[in-house]
Design a protein around this motif. Structure first.
Motif, PDB file in Angstrom:
ATOM      1  N   LEU A 143       0.861  -1.942   0.538  1.00 38.77           N
ATOM      2  CA  LEU A 143      -0.264  -0.243  -0.158  1.00 38.77           C
ATOM      3  C   LEU A 143       0.821   1.328  -0.167  1.00 38.77           C
ATOM      4  O   LEU A 143       1.859   1.361   0.555  1.00 38.77           O
ATOM      5  N   ALA A 144       0.154   2.159  -0.728  1.00 39.22           N
ATOM      6  CA  ALA A 144       0.894   3.432  -1.121  1.00 39.22           C
ATOM      7  C   ALA A 144       0.337   4.700  -0.732  1.00 39.22           C
ATOM      8  O   ALA A 144      -0.915   4.602  -1.118  1.00 39.22           O
ATOM      9  N   THR A 145       0.799   5.568  -0.212  1.00 37.71           N
ATOM     10  CA  THR A 145       0.277   7.182  -0.491  1.00 37.71           C
ATOM     11  C   THR A 145       1.704   8.102  -0.447  1.00 37.71           C
ATOM     12  O   THR A 145       2.353   8.022   0.282  1.00 37.71           O
ATOM     13  N   ILE A 146       0.785   9.438  -0.860  1.00 39.86           N
ATOM     14  CA  ILE A 146       1.925  10.509  -1.675  1.00 39.86           C
ATOM     15  C   ILE A 146       1.023  11.534  -1.694  1.00 39.86           C
ATOM     16  O   ILE A 146       0.178  11.562  -2.140  1.00 39.86           O
ATOM     17  N   HIS A 147       1.570  12.000  -1.484  1.00 41.90           N
ATOM     18  CA  HIS A 147       0.762  14.071  -0.724  1.00 41.90           C
ATOM     19  C   HIS A 147       1.470  14.593  -0.247  1.00 41.90           C
ATOM     20  O   HIS A 147       1.038  16.214  -0.541  1.00 41.90           O
ATOM     21  N   ASP A 154       3.430  18.411  -0.478  1.00 40.40           N
ATOM     22  CA  ASP A 154       4.088  19.274  -0.694  1.00 40.40           C
ATOM     23  C   ASP A 154       6.008  18.737  -1.799  1.00 40.40           C
ATOM     24  O   ASP A 154       6.402  18.846  -2.651  1.00 40.40           O
ATOM     25  N   HIS A 155       6.387  18.403  -0.413  1.00 41.46           N
ATOM     26  CA  HIS A 155       7.933  18.356  -0.162  1.00 41.46           C
ATOM     27  C   HIS A 155       8.472  17.235  -1.832  1.00 41.46           C
ATOM     28  O   HIS A 155       9.196  16.763  -2.169  1.00 41.46           O
ATOM     29  N   ASN A 156       6.843  15.888  -1.996  1.00 37.80           N
ATOM     30  CA  ASN A 156       6.907  15.154  -2.886  1.00 37.80           C
ATOM     31  C   ASN A 156       6.767  15.654  -4.462  1.00 37.80           C
ATOM     32  O   ASN A 156       6.859  14.966  -4.993  1.00 37.80           O
ATOM     33  N   THR A 157       5.197  15.860  -3.978  1.00 36.60           N
ATOM     34  CA  THR A 157       4.345  16.190  -4.880  1.00 36.60           C
ATOM     35  C   THR A 157       4.856  17.447  -6.127  1.00 36.60           C
ATOM     36  O   THR A 157       4.290  17.039  -7.766  1.00 36.60           O
ATOM     37  N   ASP A 194       4.166   9.296   2.545  1.00 36.90           N
ATOM     38  CA  ASP A 194       4.740  10.500   3.070  1.00 36.90           C
ATOM     39  C   ASP A 194       3.216  10.655   4.491  1.00 36.90           C
ATOM     40  O   ASP A 194       3.388  12.141   5.175  1.00 36.90           O
ATOM     41  N   SER A 195       2.371  10.293   4.259  1.00 36.10           N
ATOM     42  CA  SER A 195       1.786  11.053   5.814  1.00 36.10           C
ATOM     43  C   SER A 195       2.099   9.888   6.834  1.00 36.10           C
ATOM     44  O   SER A 195       2.848   9.259   7.544  1.00 36.10           O
ATOM     45  N   GLY A 196       2.061  11.168   8.461  1.00 33.94           N
ATOM     46  CA  GLY A 196       2.258  10.992   8.909  1.00 33.94           C
ATOM     47  C   GLY A 196       1.507   9.652  10.071  1.00 33.94           C
ATOM     48  O   GLY A 196       1.838   9.416  10.790  1.00 33.94           O
ATOM     49  N   GLY A 197      -0.216  10.453   9.182  1.00 31.45           N
ATOM     50  CA  GLY A 197      -2.014   8.893  10.360  1.00 31.45           C
ATOM     51  C   GLY A 197      -0.831   7.576   9.908  1.00 31.45           C
ATOM     52  O   GLY A 197      -1.598   7.037  10.177  1.00 31.45           O
TER      53      GLY A 197
END
Length: 377
Positions: free
Chosen positions: A214-218, A220-223, A299-302
């Motif tokens: 499972l991956a999540t990206i959101h 700003d330093h990545n997107t 990259d999500s803290g949660g």
């Protein structure tokens, strides 16, 4: 007692469920909660669906702020929150985490001399280039009650000058700091069973437990940087050659991918057989994905924490994290947007058969602790 709860981003909506549930179960005649939704997350899949799916009390007010620069968005929120607080005259304003909604609520409440309750206090990335770091520091130093989910967060507050010796009655000049456990652990325990019976996300996409990442990206330093975004997607596509990668695509990431990356690269991402791009998912679907994934890349803290709750190794697409404890266990590693580090860490975790997840986020009773402290002040 009257409490105004400020929410705006998707994680805050979920976090608020635990306190609302505790009030409904044990304080229904003693605490009145007024919920204000700033509208920071305005996409229905990112916000509205959660109220329906999780039976969270619907907001009493919605500011419908929507998108905008940090200054514009925060200013609109302050204006709207101030008007509501003046009307409702609450005993406390309750804030979660580190978003612009948090900063706006803290600013408005402090100017009106309304005591602030900050849940998830004390977290630090020690990177003040992150807007979230500024938001959480400012909110902490304006708060009357500071509830930290971890011992590290509590210790951060002490190092910044908060006194462990303060006793009630707590005020902005005599704040109380507490290590209470993680409120999202409360919710993960509560909703995990519901997800098992109600979510069909695995069946809908023919996913097999323990056979996908499972991956999540959101962030700003990545997107917002083509080099970073491209490196991450290249790594995900490489991983997807041997194990399916499921990526609920955040609207920001989808838009930036189309804006920054060249047309041929976007086509490769979209058409990659092992990379499953799906719309943002509900909280119950997210829990089902986290529980059944082999590993989490985010990259999500949660999501970092939720991966840990469900005993999943986590590859963190950031140079730092507020959740130092999960790094110390060895079950998460910082890789930023480095292609080689992403693949190296993935391969290490994939080969490790002796993963261990010691208890570091409490016992799932944070909401109970918080409400008891507020009511006894």
């Amino acid at each position: 007692m009257k409490v105004v709860t400020i929410i705006g981003a998707r994680p805050q909506i979920i976090k608020a469920a635990a306190i609302s549930r505790e009030i409904a179960n044990n304080y229904v005649d003693r605490i009145k909660e007024i919920i204000v939704h700033t509208g920071q997350h305005y996409d229905s899949n990112m916000s509205e669906v959660f109220f329906t799916e999780l039976n969270i009390p619907r907001p009493d007010y919605n500011l419908n702020v929507g998108s905008g620069s940090h200054g514009v968005q925060t200013a609109r929120m302050i204006e709207g929150i101030e008007e509501i607080v003046l009307k409702e005259q609450p005993d406390y304003v309750l804030l979660y985490g580190d978003t612009n909604s948090t900063l706006a609520g803290a600013t408005a409440a402090s100017k009106l001399n309304i005591p602030i309750v900050h849940i998830e206090a004390g977290l630090r990335s020690f990177n003040r280039r992150m807007p979230e770091e500024i938001n959480r520091i400012v909110c902490d130093h304006l708060s009357t009650f500071l509830f930290s989910p971890t011992r590290t967060g509590y210790d951060n507050l002490v190092r910044e000058g908060f006194s462990e010796e303060n006793e009630k009655t707590f005020t902005p000049d005599n704040p109380g700091i507490f290590h209470c456990g993680d409120i999202m652990y409360d919710n993960s325990l509560h909703f995990a069973q519901m997800a098992s019976s109600r979510s069909t996300i695995l069946e809908d996409h023919n996913l097999v437990s323990d056979a996908f990442v499972l991956a999540t990206i959101h962030r700003d330093h990545n997107t917002d940087h083509e080099e970073s975004l491209t490196a991450i997607f290249k790594a995900l596509m490489e991983i997807a050659k041997e194990r399916k990668v499921v990526l609920p695509l955040h609207p920001r990431t989808k838009n930036k991918l189309q804006e920054l990356a060249d047309e041929d690269f976007c086509k490769k991402v979209i058409e990659h057989e092992g990379l499953l791009l799906i719309p943002p998912v509900s909280f119950l679907d997210m829990i089902a994905l986290e529980k059944n994934a082999k590993m989490v890349i985010t990259d999500s803290g949660g999501v970092q924490k939720e991966a840990y709750f469900f005993n999943k190794p986590c590859v963190i697409l950031r140079p730092e994290t507020e959740w130092i404890e999960i790094l110390e266990t060895g079950m998460a590693k910082l890789v930023s947007a480095n292609y080689d580090k992403i693949l190296e860490t993935y391969n290490t975790f994939a080969a490790d058969k002796k993963v261990k997840f010691p208890s570091i986020f409490g016992k799932g009773r944070a909401a109970e602790f918080i409400c008891a402290k507020l009511f006894s002040n």
